[in-house]
Design a protein around this motif. Sequence first.
Motif, PDB file in Angstrom:
ATOM      1  N   MET A  24       1.050  11.606  -5.233  1.00 35.12           N
ATOM      2  CA  MET A  24       2.459  11.833  -5.615  1.00 35.12           C
ATOM      3  C   MET A  24       3.389  11.163  -4.604  1.00 35.12           C
ATOM      4  N   ARG A  25       3.108  11.353  -3.307  1.00 36.14           N
ATOM      5  CA  ARG A  25       3.972  10.739  -2.290  1.00 36.14           C
ATOM      6  C   ARG A  25       3.908   9.213  -2.376  1.00 36.14           C
ATOM      7  N   PHE A  26       2.678   8.674  -2.480  1.00 32.98           N
ATOM      8  CA  PHE A  26       2.505   7.227  -2.527  1.00 32.98           C
ATOM      9  C   PHE A  26       3.258   6.612  -3.702  1.00 32.98           C
ATOM     10  N   THR A  27       3.105   7.174  -4.895  1.00 32.42           N
ATOM     11  CA  THR A  27       3.779   6.599  -6.057  1.00 32.42           C
ATOM     12  C   THR A  27       5.295   6.731  -5.930  1.00 32.42           C
ATOM     13  N   THR A  28       5.760   7.825  -5.363  1.00 32.68           N
ATOM     14  CA  THR A  28       7.201   7.983  -5.158  1.00 32.68           C
ATOM     15  C   THR A  28       7.729   6.909  -4.213  1.00 32.68           C
ATOM     16  N   VAL A  29       7.000   6.662  -3.130  1.00 33.56           N
ATOM     17  CA  VAL A  29       7.439   5.671  -2.142  1.00 33.56           C
ATOM     18  C   VAL A  29       7.445   4.273  -2.741  1.00 33.56           C
ATOM     19  N   ILE A  30       6.348   3.853  -3.387  1.00 32.79           N
ATOM     20  CA  ILE A  30       6.309   2.461  -3.856  1.00 32.79           C
ATOM     21  C   ILE A  30       7.219   2.247  -5.063  1.00 32.79           C
ATOM     22  N   ASN A  31       7.445   3.297  -5.855  1.00 30.47           N
ATOM     23  CA  ASN A  31       8.434   3.151  -6.927  1.00 30.47           C
ATOM     24  C   ASN A  31       9.822   2.901  -6.340  1.00 30.47           C
ATOM     25  N   HIS A  32      10.137   3.601  -5.264  1.00 30.12           N
ATOM     26  CA  HIS A  32      11.441   3.404  -4.625  1.00 30.12           C
ATOM     27  C   HIS A  32      11.550   1.998  -4.027  1.00 30.12           C
ATOM     28  N   LEU A  33      10.478   1.521  -3.409  1.00 28.69           N
ATOM     29  CA  LEU A  33      10.524   0.204  -2.776  1.00 28.69           C
ATOM     30  C   LEU A  33      10.551  -0.923  -3.798  1.00 28.69           C
ATOM     31  N   GLY A  34      10.087  -0.655  -5.011  1.00 30.28           N
ATOM     32  CA  GLY A  34      10.230  -1.603  -6.111  1.00 30.28           C
ATOM     33  C   GLY A  34       9.619  -2.955  -5.830  1.00 30.28           C
ATOM     34  N   ASP A  35      10.402  -4.012  -6.079  1.00 28.78           N
ATOM     35  CA  ASP A  35       9.858  -5.372  -5.972  1.00 28.78           C
ATOM     36  C   ASP A  35       9.848  -5.913  -4.551  1.00 28.78           C
ATOM     37  N   ARG A  36      10.067  -5.050  -3.567  1.00 29.66           N
ATOM     38  CA  ARG A  36       9.959  -5.497  -2.175  1.00 29.66           C
ATOM     39  C   ARG A  36       8.500  -5.722  -1.756  1.00 29.66           C
ATOM     40  N   LEU A  54       3.493   5.255 -11.883  1.00 30.34           N
ATOM     41  CA  LEU A  54       4.048   4.027 -11.326  1.00 30.34           C
ATOM     42  C   LEU A  54       5.126   3.458 -12.236  1.00 30.34           C
ATOM     43  N   ALA A  55       6.164   2.909 -11.621  1.00 31.28           N
ATOM     44  CA  ALA A  55       7.254   2.307 -12.394  1.00 31.28           C
ATOM     45  C   ALA A  55       6.753   1.093 -13.167  1.00 31.28           C
ATOM     46  N   PRO A  56       7.210   0.897 -14.393  1.00 32.46           N
ATOM     47  CA  PRO A  56       6.685  -0.190 -15.227  1.00 32.46           C
ATOM     48  C   PRO A  56       6.844  -1.578 -14.621  1.00 32.46           C
ATOM     49  N   GLY A  57       7.879  -1.829 -13.842  1.00 34.12           N
ATOM     50  CA  GLY A  57       8.131  -3.180 -13.354  1.00 34.12           C
ATOM     51  C   GLY A  57       7.390  -3.574 -12.098  1.00 34.12           C
ATOM     52  N   LEU A  58       6.556  -2.700 -11.550  1.00 40.76           N
ATOM     53  CA  LEU A  58       5.861  -3.029 -10.305  1.00 40.76           C
ATOM     54  C   LEU A  58       4.874  -4.168 -10.514  1.00 40.76           C
ATOM     55  N   SER A  59       4.751  -5.016  -9.499  1.00 41.23           N
ATOM     56  CA  SER A  59       3.711  -6.049  -9.486  1.00 41.23           C
ATOM     57  C   SER A  59       2.418  -5.384  -9.035  1.00 41.23           C
ATOM     58  N   LEU A  60       1.456  -5.234  -9.971  1.00 42.04           N
ATOM     59  CA  LEU A  60       0.267  -4.438  -9.701  1.00 42.04           C
ATOM     60  C   LEU A  60      -0.982  -5.124 -10.233  1.00 42.04           C
ATOM     61  N   ILE A  61      -2.011  -5.192  -9.397  1.00 41.39           N
ATOM     62  CA  ILE A  61      -3.322  -5.615  -9.856  1.00 41.39           C
ATOM     63  C   ILE A  61      -4.319  -4.520  -9.517  1.00 41.39           C
ATOM     64  N   ARG A  62      -5.433  -4.480 -10.249  1.00 38.41           N
ATOM     65  CA  ARG A  62      -6.463  -3.462 -10.042  1.00 38.41           C
ATOM     66  C   ARG A  62      -7.787  -4.165  -9.765  1.00 38.41           C
ATOM     67  N   PRO A  63      -7.987  -4.652  -8.549  1.00 42.10           N
ATOM     68  CA  PRO A  63      -9.223  -5.399  -8.255  1.00 42.10           C
ATOM     69  C   PRO A  63     -10.453  -4.503  -8.361  1.00 42.10           C
ATOM     70  N   GLU A  64     -11.562  -5.119  -8.715  1.00 45.24           N
ATOM     71  CA  GLU A  64     -12.834  -4.408  -8.792  1.00 45.24           C
ATOM     72  C   GLU A  64     -13.732  -4.859  -7.652  1.00 45.24           C
ATOM     73  N   VAL A  65     -14.471  -3.918  -7.101  1.00 47.30           N
ATOM     74  CA  VAL A  65     -15.410  -4.218  -6.039  1.00 47.30           C
ATOM     75  C   VAL A  65     -16.602  -3.286  -6.192  1.00 47.30           C
ATOM     76  N   GLU A  66     -17.789  -3.809  -5.999  1.00 50.17           N
ATOM     77  CA  GLU A  66     -18.992  -2.994  -6.144  1.00 50.17           C
ATOM     78  C   GLU A  66     -19.135  -2.067  -4.942  1.00 50.17           C
ATOM     79  N   MET A  67     -19.422  -0.804  -5.226  1.00 49.99           N
ATOM     80  CA  MET A  67     -19.626   0.196  -4.181  1.00 49.99           C
ATOM     81  C   MET A  67     -20.973   0.858  -4.433  1.00 49.99           C
ATOM     82  N   ARG A  68     -21.825   0.864  -3.416  1.00 46.12           N
ATOM     83  CA  ARG A  68     -23.144   1.473  -3.547  1.00 46.12           C
ATOM     84  C   ARG A  68     -23.265   2.623  -2.563  1.00 46.12           C
ATOM     85  N   LYS A  69     -23.532   3.799  -3.075  1.00 45.01           N
ATOM     86  CA  LYS A  69     -23.657   4.967  -2.222  1.00 45.01           C
ATOM     87  C   LYS A  69     -24.823   4.788  -1.250  1.00 45.01           C
TER      88      LYS A  69
END
Length: 361
Positions: A24-36, A54-69
């Motif tokens: 909740m805190r993270f999304t609130t902060v980055i939504n406020h910071l916007g396109d910075r 997350l705000a619709p206009g954010l520049s966002l990617i969701r990279p994938e990485v393999e994780m093995r326990k």
Amino acid sequence: MPPAPLPPLLLSVFPTFAMGGAQMRFTTVINHLGDRFRHAIIAMDGQDAAVARLAPGLSLIRPEVEMRKGDLAGNVRRYARLLRQLRPHALVTHNWGSIEWAPAARLAGIRHIHCEDGFGPDEHDRQLPRRVWTRRLLLRRATVVVPSRSLHALATGIWKLPRVRFIPNGVDLAAFAAPPAHNAIPVVGAMTALRPEKNLGRLLRAFQLAAAASRPARLVIAGDGPSRPALEALAGELGLAERVSFPGYIAHPHTLYPGFDIVALSSDTEQMPLTVLEGMAAGLPIAATDVGDIRTMLAPENAALLTRLSPTALAEALATLLDDPALRARLGAANRARAEQEFDQAAMFAAYEALFRGTQA
């Protein structure tokens, strides 16, 4: 004319991106910071419900990485490879579950910020030596951010980390400015993730003790999580099915607080809980267990109602507030004034922006 430089990229790694206080805190902060900033977000367990905040206009990617326990060395190599590909301005990790990314940041030469918000059931009442030594070793070159003074003391005194920043959580004071409803039948509200360390069974038992037939009241437990089925069953077993409601996750918490008369918290462990800040901003009294920084957060008058980790003790605090509307109003006003003095989210936004940019570390 050359194109404008792209905003800096932050790669943020969460053990889970399900709904919770840190998310909740993270999304609130980055939504406020916007396109910075631009953002890349990884949820290590694949749970990503907080993306909806997350705000619709954010520049966002969701990279994938393999994780093995169990494959620490292999995971570190794979994480470092991704960091070299993305070259983020900073890697921002969250809590114990993302600790394997710390050596990867060092291998890739990426600035590392680690946010520590508290502990799950396995660490809420004791520090595990293996984890203490792991944090001390892997986080010694990171900037470690904590939201509470108790965590700051732990990170500097027990983990012996050299770069620890205290950034208190903040709240949107304007959004929570609506006056409380002052219901004819008082409403006790709890806004929290439904997880074991929140010990909402303690709250249900305390409410049963406090809200006897001669003391009518209702209880609202808002939020979602793995403990919900067991809590709903316990409410039925305690004979509270008609007096307790579970509305689930609330996307805009400020809309619910005006319907409360009291905010309750029954956790075994907390640091600087958002629900307490939100209750204070909403001008409400707090009945809570005495954990984390809550005693120093509240107005001094309200701090006298903090309790030990006991249903009976919490019931006594609830009963005191249920029986005295004037006390509820007085403590609520004092908490609102305290929130205005100490917990305006503007200061939190400025601190995180400086941290992300590297102008304060």
